[in-house]
Design a protein around this motif. Sequence first.
Motif, PDB file in Angstrom:
ATOM      1  N   TYR A 177       0.846  -1.207   0.000  1.00  0.00           N
ATOM      2  CA  TYR A 177       0.000   0.000   0.000  1.00  0.00           C
ATOM      3  C   TYR A 177       0.875   1.247   0.000  1.00  0.00           C
ATOM      4  O   TYR A 177       1.807   1.379   0.792  1.00  0.00           O
ATOM      5  CB  TYR A 177      -0.905   0.027   1.228  1.00  0.00           C
ATOM      6  N   TRP A 178       0.526   2.169  -0.905  1.00  0.00           N
ATOM      7  CA  TRP A 178       1.226   3.452  -0.981  1.00  0.00           C
ATOM      8  C   TRP A 178       0.179   4.556  -0.859  1.00  0.00           C
ATOM      9  O   TRP A 178      -0.657   4.723  -1.738  1.00  0.00           O
ATOM     10  CB  TRP A 178       1.986   3.554  -2.301  1.00  0.00           C
ATOM     11  N   GLY A 179       0.238   5.274   0.247  1.00  0.00           N
ATOM     12  CA  GLY A 179      -0.708   6.364   0.467  1.00  0.00           C
ATOM     13  C   GLY A 179      -0.004   7.665   0.764  1.00  0.00           C
ATOM     14  O   GLY A 179       1.223   7.738   0.834  1.00  0.00           O
ATOM     15  N   ASP A 180      -0.784   8.705   0.950  1.00  0.00           N
ATOM     16  CA  ASP A 180      -0.218  10.000   1.330  1.00  0.00           C
ATOM     17  C   ASP A 180       0.473   9.872   2.689  1.00  0.00           C
ATOM     18  O   ASP A 180       0.021   9.129   3.571  1.00  0.00           O
ATOM     19  CB  ASP A 180      -1.313  11.055   1.429  1.00  0.00           C
ATOM     20  N   LEU A 181       1.540  10.610   2.851  1.00  0.00           N
ATOM     21  CA  LEU A 181       2.220  10.658   4.147  1.00  0.00           C
ATOM     22  C   LEU A 181       1.530  11.723   5.002  1.00  0.00           C
ATOM     23  O   LEU A 181       2.023  12.850   5.164  1.00  0.00           O
ATOM     24  CB  LEU A 181       3.697  10.990   3.950  1.00  0.00           C
ATOM     25  N   ASP A 182       0.350  11.371   5.490  1.00  0.00           N
ATOM     26  CA  ASP A 182      -0.389  12.260   6.372  1.00  0.00           C
ATOM     27  C   ASP A 182      -1.270  11.412   7.276  1.00  0.00           C
ATOM     28  O   ASP A 182      -1.285  10.175   7.191  1.00  0.00           O
ATOM     29  CB  ASP A 182      -1.211  13.291   5.585  1.00  0.00           C
ATOM     30  N   ALA A 183      -2.005  12.062   8.166  1.00  0.00           N
ATOM     31  CA  ALA A 183      -2.829  11.326   9.128  1.00  0.00           C
ATOM     32  C   ALA A 183      -3.832  10.428   8.421  1.00  0.00           C
ATOM     33  O   ALA A 183      -4.003   9.257   8.771  1.00  0.00           O
ATOM     34  CB  ALA A 183      -3.561  12.313  10.052  1.00  0.00           C
ATOM     35  N   ASP A 184      -4.501  10.954   7.395  1.00  0.00           N
ATOM     36  CA  ASP A 184      -5.520  10.169   6.691  1.00  0.00           C
ATOM     37  C   ASP A 184      -4.908   8.955   6.004  1.00  0.00           C
ATOM     38  O   ASP A 184      -5.522   7.874   5.970  1.00  0.00           O
ATOM     39  CB  ASP A 184      -6.250  11.032   5.655  1.00  0.00           C
ATOM     40  N   GLY A 185      -3.730   9.115   5.443  1.00  0.00           N
ATOM     41  CA  GLY A 185      -3.085   8.003   4.761  1.00  0.00           C
ATOM     42  C   GLY A 185      -2.839   6.830   5.700  1.00  0.00           C
ATOM     43  O   GLY A 185      -3.043   5.668   5.332  1.00  0.00           O
ATOM     44  N   PHE A 186      -2.427   7.128   6.927  1.00  0.00           N
ATOM     45  CA  PHE A 186      -2.173   6.050   7.884  1.00  0.00           C
ATOM     46  C   PHE A 186      -3.471   5.437   8.412  1.00  0.00           C
ATOM     47  O   PHE A 186      -3.520   4.247   8.722  1.00  0.00           O
ATOM     48  CB  PHE A 186      -1.308   6.562   9.037  1.00  0.00           C
ATOM     49  N   VAL A 187      -4.519   6.248   8.504  1.00  0.00           N
ATOM     50  CA  VAL A 187      -5.825   5.700   8.908  1.00  0.00           C
ATOM     51  C   VAL A 187      -6.306   4.695   7.862  1.00  0.00           C
ATOM     52  O   VAL A 187      -6.808   3.616   8.194  1.00  0.00           O
ATOM     53  CB  VAL A 187      -6.857   6.832   9.090  1.00  0.00           C
ATOM     54  N   ILE A 188      -6.141   5.032   6.580  1.00  0.00           N
ATOM     55  CA  ILE A 188      -6.543   4.119   5.507  1.00  0.00           C
ATOM     56  C   ILE A 188      -5.707   2.842   5.552  1.00  0.00           C
ATOM     57  O   ILE A 188      -6.221   1.730   5.396  1.00  0.00           O
ATOM     58  CB  ILE A 188      -6.416   4.815   4.142  1.00  0.00           C
ATOM     59  N   LEU A 189      -4.394   2.987   5.758  1.00  0.00           N
ATOM     60  CA  LEU A 189      -3.521   1.811   5.876  1.00  0.00           C
ATOM     61  C   LEU A 189      -3.981   0.911   7.015  1.00  0.00           C
ATOM     62  O   LEU A 189      -4.045  -0.318   6.865  1.00  0.00           O
ATOM     63  CB  LEU A 189      -2.078   2.264   6.101  1.00  0.00           C
ATOM     64  N   ASP A 190      -4.329   1.502   8.136  1.00  0.00           N
ATOM     65  CA  ASP A 190      -4.777   0.730   9.290  1.00  0.00           C
ATOM     66  C   ASP A 190      -6.059  -0.042   8.954  1.00  0.00           C
ATOM     67  O   ASP A 190      -6.196  -1.221   9.306  1.00  0.00           O
ATOM     68  CB  ASP A 190      -5.021   1.675  10.467  1.00  0.00           C
ATOM     69  N   ARG A 191      -6.977   0.605   8.266  1.00  0.00           N
ATOM     70  CA  ARG A 191      -8.230  -0.063   7.896  1.00  0.00           C
ATOM     71  C   ARG A 191      -7.977  -1.183   6.894  1.00  0.00           C
ATOM     72  O   ARG A 191      -8.589  -2.248   6.981  1.00  0.00           O
ATOM     73  CB  ARG A 191      -9.204   0.957   7.305  1.00  0.00           C
ATOM     74  N   LEU A 192      -7.096  -0.942   5.942  1.00  0.00           N
ATOM     75  CA  LEU A 192      -6.795  -1.955   4.943  1.00  0.00           C
ATOM     76  C   LEU A 192      -6.152  -3.176   5.595  1.00  0.00           C
ATOM     77  O   LEU A 192      -6.516  -4.323   5.286  1.00  0.00           O
ATOM     78  CB  LEU A 192      -5.865  -1.369   3.879  1.00  0.00           C
ATOM     79  N   ARG A 193      -5.216  -2.946   6.499  1.00  0.00           N
ATOM     80  CA  ARG A 193      -4.536  -4.062   7.145  1.00  0.00           C
ATOM     81  C   ARG A 193      -5.472  -4.836   8.078  1.00  0.00           C
ATOM     82  O   ARG A 193      -5.245  -6.009   8.356  1.00  0.00           O
ATOM     83  CB  ARG A 193      -3.303  -3.551   7.896  1.00  0.00           C
TER      84      ARG A 193
END
Length: 393
Positions: free
Chosen positions: A298-314
């Motif tokens: 997963y490659w997302g924005d380096l911001d708070a929202d990007g990590f929230v999405i990563l957490d949900r995906l994982r």
Amino acid sequence: MITPEAIIEKAKRIYPKAVKAWLANEQAVFFPHRVPVNLSLAKNYAAAITEVERLRQSSKEVRGHGYTVEYESRRSRTFGLNQFPAAIWIDTMNDLVRLADVSVDWQRLQVAVGIFRDRAVELLPWLERQSNWRKLLDVADDLPGLLDIVDYFRSHPRPDCFARELPIAVSTKLLESNRRRIAGWLDIVLPADAIDPRYGYDAFEPRYGLRYTRPHFLLRVLDLELQSELGLPFDELSLPAESLSQLPVVKTQVLIVENKVNLLTLPPMKRTVALGGLGNGVTQLDDVGWLHENPVVYWGDLDADGFVILDRLRHSIEQVQSVLMNQTTFDKFEELATTGNGSGPRELTHLHDAERECYENLCRTNRRLEQEHLPVGALLDEMKSMASDSSIW
């Protein structure tokens, strides 16, 4: 000395408590209700007389409704033997309603609660919780239609039709504009097997078994040989999750990209397919079976929202690895960073330690680094270094 105007303001604050007592059939305990007030008289004799008389003129004694002044006879050095205000009482709900000037809302609430009690006994505990009566008042005019919808789902769990096809004599817009309210009620009245817990209130249709227009996910095949292997005449397609799941994707690396622009500009990569432009929709990829059987990055924005999405995906796909989502990347390209959205840190239980450290730092400094600003070469370099089978590169 309290003024009549100040008593009115206190009555407005008392009204919600009285409503809760009424809903719990505790009016007899609540009324008469003593109003906490300061009844100290002015030291000036004339001013004190004026204060007391003004209080009396606005009371139930004179007006026939509102607050009641309780007097006591006592002797004072300043005022001699006199009747002094000792307490302020509101005797009945009617007195309180008129004093707080909420007669219209009170009448509407009584009608709405009557309908609720007649038609939705199971929901009465919800009504008595916190200030849910205010939420009921918000939909009072539409309440019969909303309960018609609830009754239909109760009689026909998971009806397998579009919302506009429900055979109910209510406006089709009623459900669309009150989904969260209806969802809260359905969670109470429906059996557990009629609710799909994988979906939240915002995904009303799949949660309660309605048909809906399936969201499409954009996929790019980044390898011509893989494209031929998949039997596709094109390298880019858009399909719902259940259709994507039918593709025979095996021994293939999957790159999930947060932004659509990045997806469309990805260069060729051996045995790689890419999905992108999903945002919080990544959780719906759980239905794509081959994502659970192949390496996923997963490659997302380096911001708070990007990590929230990563957490949900994982949470859905445990083996997901992140790329370019670490403090080293941020520090290297910090000159391209901008101000974040001000989000405070949350408990994201599916982040790895390095990811969590970067996430908390970005929240603390309120910074963001959008992935569109990063050179694609940085992506390729990091993916090569993390690939378990370098032969695919």
